[in-house]
Design a protein around this motif. Structure first.
Motif, PDB file in Angstrom:
ATOM      1  N   LYS A  60     -34.561  69.675 100.451  1.00 29.54           N
ATOM      2  CA  LYS A  60     -33.648  68.711 101.070  1.00 29.54           C
ATOM      3  C   LYS A  60     -34.351  67.873 102.135  1.00 29.54           C
ATOM      4  N   GLU A  61     -35.311  68.492 102.824  1.00 33.50           N
ATOM      5  CA  GLU A  61     -36.036  67.781 103.878  1.00 33.50           C
ATOM      6  C   GLU A  61     -36.824  66.595 103.339  1.00 33.50           C
ATOM      7  N   LEU A  62     -37.100  66.592 102.035  1.00 33.76           N
ATOM      8  CA  LEU A  62     -37.832  65.478 101.421  1.00 33.76           C
ATOM      9  C   LEU A  62     -36.957  64.236 101.270  1.00 33.76           C
ATOM     10  N   LYS A  63     -35.634  64.417 101.355  1.00 32.84           N
ATOM     11  CA  LYS A  63     -34.678  63.309 101.201  1.00 32.84           C
ATOM     12  C   LYS A  63     -34.999  62.475  99.958  1.00 32.84           C
ATOM     13  N   LEU A  64     -34.928  63.157  98.833  1.00 34.82           N
ATOM     14  CA  LEU A  64     -35.305  62.567  97.552  1.00 34.82           C
ATOM     15  C   LEU A  64     -34.461  61.340  97.210  1.00 34.82           C
ATOM     16  N   LYS A  65     -35.094  60.369  96.610  1.00 34.64           N
ATOM     17  CA  LYS A  65     -34.406  59.132  96.225  1.00 34.64           C
ATOM     18  C   LYS A  65     -34.347  58.934  94.710  1.00 34.64           C
ATOM     19  N   THR A  66     -35.383  59.395  94.000  1.00 38.42           N
ATOM     20  CA  THR A  66     -35.401  59.189  92.547  1.00 38.42           C
ATOM     21  C   THR A  66     -35.165  60.488  91.777  1.00 38.42           C
TER      22      THR A  66
ATOM     23  N   HIS B 129     -29.687  70.086  92.084  1.00 41.79           N
ATOM     24  CA  HIS B 129     -28.440  70.728  91.685  1.00 41.79           C
ATOM     25  C   HIS B 129     -28.599  72.241  91.858  1.00 41.79           C
ATOM     26  N   TRP B 130     -27.468  72.936  91.986  1.00 40.48           N
ATOM     27  CA  TRP B 130     -27.472  74.402  92.040  1.00 40.48           C
ATOM     28  C   TRP B 130     -26.941  74.913  90.703  1.00 40.48           C
ATOM     29  N   GLY B 131     -27.737  75.758  90.056  1.00 43.99           N
ATOM     30  CA  GLY B 131     -27.317  76.339  88.788  1.00 43.99           C
ATOM     31  C   GLY B 131     -27.011  77.817  88.923  1.00 43.99           C
ATOM     32  N   ALA B 132     -26.033  78.291  88.181  1.00 43.36           N
ATOM     33  CA  ALA B 132     -25.694  79.709  88.156  1.00 43.36           C
ATOM     34  C   ALA B 132     -25.532  80.142  86.697  1.00 43.36           C
ATOM     35  N   ALA B 133     -26.127  81.283  86.363  1.00 41.37           N
ATOM     36  CA  ALA B 133     -25.994  81.848  85.019  1.00 41.37           C
ATOM     37  C   ALA B 133     -25.288  83.190  85.121  1.00 41.37           C
ATOM     38  N   PHE B 134     -24.342  83.421  84.237  1.00 42.78           N
ATOM     39  CA  PHE B 134     -23.587  84.673  84.204  1.00 42.78           C
ATOM     40  C   PHE B 134     -22.982  84.993  85.570  1.00 42.78           C
ATOM     41  N   ALA B 135     -22.430  83.983  86.218  1.00 41.12           N
ATOM     42  CA  ALA B 135     -21.875  84.141  87.569  1.00 41.12           C
ATOM     43  C   ALA B 135     -20.802  85.226  87.599  1.00 41.12           C
ATOM     44  N   GLY B 136     -20.852  86.038  88.656  1.00 43.93           N
ATOM     45  CA  GLY B 136     -19.853  87.080  88.838  1.00 43.93           C
ATOM     46  C   GLY B 136     -20.125  88.358  88.079  1.00 43.93           C
ATOM     47  N   THR B 137     -21.289  88.432  87.399  1.00 47.80           N
ATOM     48  CA  THR B 137     -21.654  89.646  86.664  1.00 47.80           C
ATOM     49  C   THR B 137     -22.917  90.244  87.270  1.00 47.80           C
ATOM     50  N   LEU B 138     -23.297  91.426  86.809  1.00 47.03           N
ATOM     51  CA  LEU B 138     -24.516  92.075  87.298  1.00 47.03           C
ATOM     52  C   LEU B 138     -25.764  91.301  86.875  1.00 47.03           C
ATOM     53  N   ASP B 139     -25.644  90.464  85.851  1.00 48.97           N
ATOM     54  CA  ASP B 139     -26.786  89.678  85.365  1.00 48.97           C
ATOM     55  C   ASP B 139     -26.869  88.304  86.021  1.00 48.97           C
ATOM     56  N   GLU B 140     -26.056  88.065  87.034  1.00 45.97           N
ATOM     57  CA  GLU B 140     -26.032  86.730  87.657  1.00 45.97           C
ATOM     58  C   GLU B 140     -27.407  86.315  88.163  1.00 45.97           C
ATOM     59  N   ASN B 141     -27.735  85.054  87.932  1.00 46.64           N
ATOM     60  CA  ASN B 141     -28.929  84.455  88.536  1.00 46.64           C
ATOM     61  C   ASN B 141     -28.556  83.070  89.038  1.00 46.64           C
ATOM     62  N   ASN B 142     -29.206  82.679  90.118  1.00 44.33           N
ATOM     63  CA  ASN B 142     -29.029  81.342  90.678  1.00 44.33           C
ATOM     64  C   ASN B 142     -30.376  80.645  90.707  1.00 44.33           C
ATOM     65  N   CYS B 143     -30.362  79.336  90.562  1.00 42.41           N
ATOM     66  CA  CYS B 143     -31.612  78.585  90.599  1.00 42.41           C
ATOM     67  C   CYS B 143     -31.324  77.150  91.012  1.00 42.41           C
ATOM     68  N   LEU B 144     -32.387  76.423  91.262  1.00 44.40           N
ATOM     69  CA  LEU B 144     -32.297  74.984  91.462  1.00 44.40           C
ATOM     70  C   LEU B 144     -32.518  74.298  90.121  1.00 44.40           C
ATOM     71  N   VAL B 145     -31.838  73.187  89.931  1.00 37.99           N
ATOM     72  CA  VAL B 145     -32.071  72.351  88.754  1.00 37.99           C
ATOM     73  C   VAL B 145     -32.330  70.936  89.260  1.00 37.99           C
ATOM     74  N   VAL B 146     -33.400  70.333  88.802  1.00 40.77           N
ATOM     75  CA  VAL B 146     -33.778  68.994  89.237  1.00 40.77           C
ATOM     76  C   VAL B 146     -33.605  68.018  88.084  1.00 40.77           C
ATOM     77  N   THR B 147     -32.954  66.911  88.366  1.00 41.84           N
ATOM     78  CA  THR B 147     -32.800  65.857  87.362  1.00 41.84           C
ATOM     79  C   THR B 147     -33.264  64.527  87.950  1.00 41.84           C
ATOM     80  N   ALA B 148     -33.432  63.556  87.074  1.00 42.98           N
ATOM     81  CA  ALA B 148     -33.610  62.176  87.527  1.00 42.98           C
ATOM     82  C   ALA B 148     -32.236  61.641  87.914  1.00 42.98           C
ATOM     83  N   ARG B 149     -32.201  60.527  88.617  1.00 47.90           N
ATOM     84  CA  ARG B 149     -30.931  59.893  88.988  1.00 47.90           C
ATOM     85  C   ARG B 149     -30.107  59.587  87.736  1.00 47.90           C
ATOM     86  N   ASN B 150     -28.803  59.861  87.819  1.00 45.82           N
ATOM     87  CA  ASN B 150     -27.857  59.567  86.732  1.00 45.82           C
ATOM     88  C   ASN B 150     -28.145  60.354  85.457  1.00 45.82           C
ATOM     89  N   GLN B 151     -28.888  61.434  85.596  1.00 49.15           N
ATOM     90  CA  GLN B 151     -29.182  62.285  84.444  1.00 49.15           C
ATOM     91  C   GLN B 151     -28.270  63.508  84.507  1.00 49.15           C
TER      92      GLN B 151
END
Length: 205
Positions: free
Chosen positions: A98-104, A108-130
């Motif tokens: 966030k400190e980079l203040k990205l422009k292009t 995003h925050w991604g969650a897989a199998f949320a609320g279960t013992l297999d839950e994982n969280n990660c960052l997801v990066v896209t281009a603008r409008n993607q």
């Protein structure tokens, strides 16, 4: 004395090998981000890649990572460690990006199998409008501080389809991704002005 010298040399070689792998990964991630869209700034992609890789390594040391990420989770549960869940990596790497203040590029925050013992969280990066589904997964937890990244749609470890691993290795095809966007935490990642005004759920992993 000789043993000490040998240990120092061996340790230096291991560190050099690790750094060489990271350098290759940094370049490949940068190239993947640049290829995401024609308007992605190569310099911004480079900064993001370097920051994500170095943050992931430093956080593993800061968390006092022991053995494997799963074992670290066990130690946290037992009260022997304070941090090291996947959500901790995602939040802490996210704060640095966030400190980079990205422009292009967009975080995003991604969650897989949320609320279960297999839950994982990660960052997801896209281009603008993607769309989120076309992004790149950044996961500091999965490899114990060595940043894992790949196209979200090709992340076979988090494919909810049947026989995902077999299909990926034989045919290069995938089922349905388990990664879903978390709108609340995505809003935090994209809010550069109010970075420290958000409250966090204590159970986030």
């Amino acid at each position: 004395m000789i043993r000490t010298v040998v240990f120092i040399i061996a340790f230096s070689l291991c560190v050099s090998a690790v750094w060489a792998k990271d350098e290759r990964s940094i370049k490949k991630l940068r190239d993947a981000l640049v290829a995401a869209a024609p308007d992605v700034d190569p310099g911004e992609a480079e900064m993001l890649s370097v920051t994500a890789h170095t943050a992931s390594r430093s956080l593993a040391r800061e968390y006092g990572l022991v053995w494997t990420p799963i074992f670290q989770n066990f130690l946290i549960h037992m009260g022997k460690r304070q941090r090291g869940y996947c959500g901790h990596y995602t939040r802490d790497i996210g704060e640095r990006l966030k400190e980079l203040k990205l422009k292009t590029l967009v975080l995003h925050w991604g969650a897989a199998f949320a609320g279960t013992l297999d839950e994982n969280n990660c960052l997801v990066v896209t281009a603008r409008n993607q769309p989120f589904e076309d992004g790149i997964v950044l996961d500091g937890w999965r490899r114990g501080g060595r940043l894992f990244w790949c196209a979200l749609k090709k992340d076979s470890e988090y494919d909810s389809g049947v026989d995902a691993q077999w299909r990926a290795s034989r045919h290069g095809s995938y089922g349905v991704t388990a990664w879903k966007e978390d709108p609340l935490y995505t809003a935090w990642l994209q809010d550069y002005e109010n970075a420290y005004q958000w409250q966090w759920h204590p159970a986030v992993r």
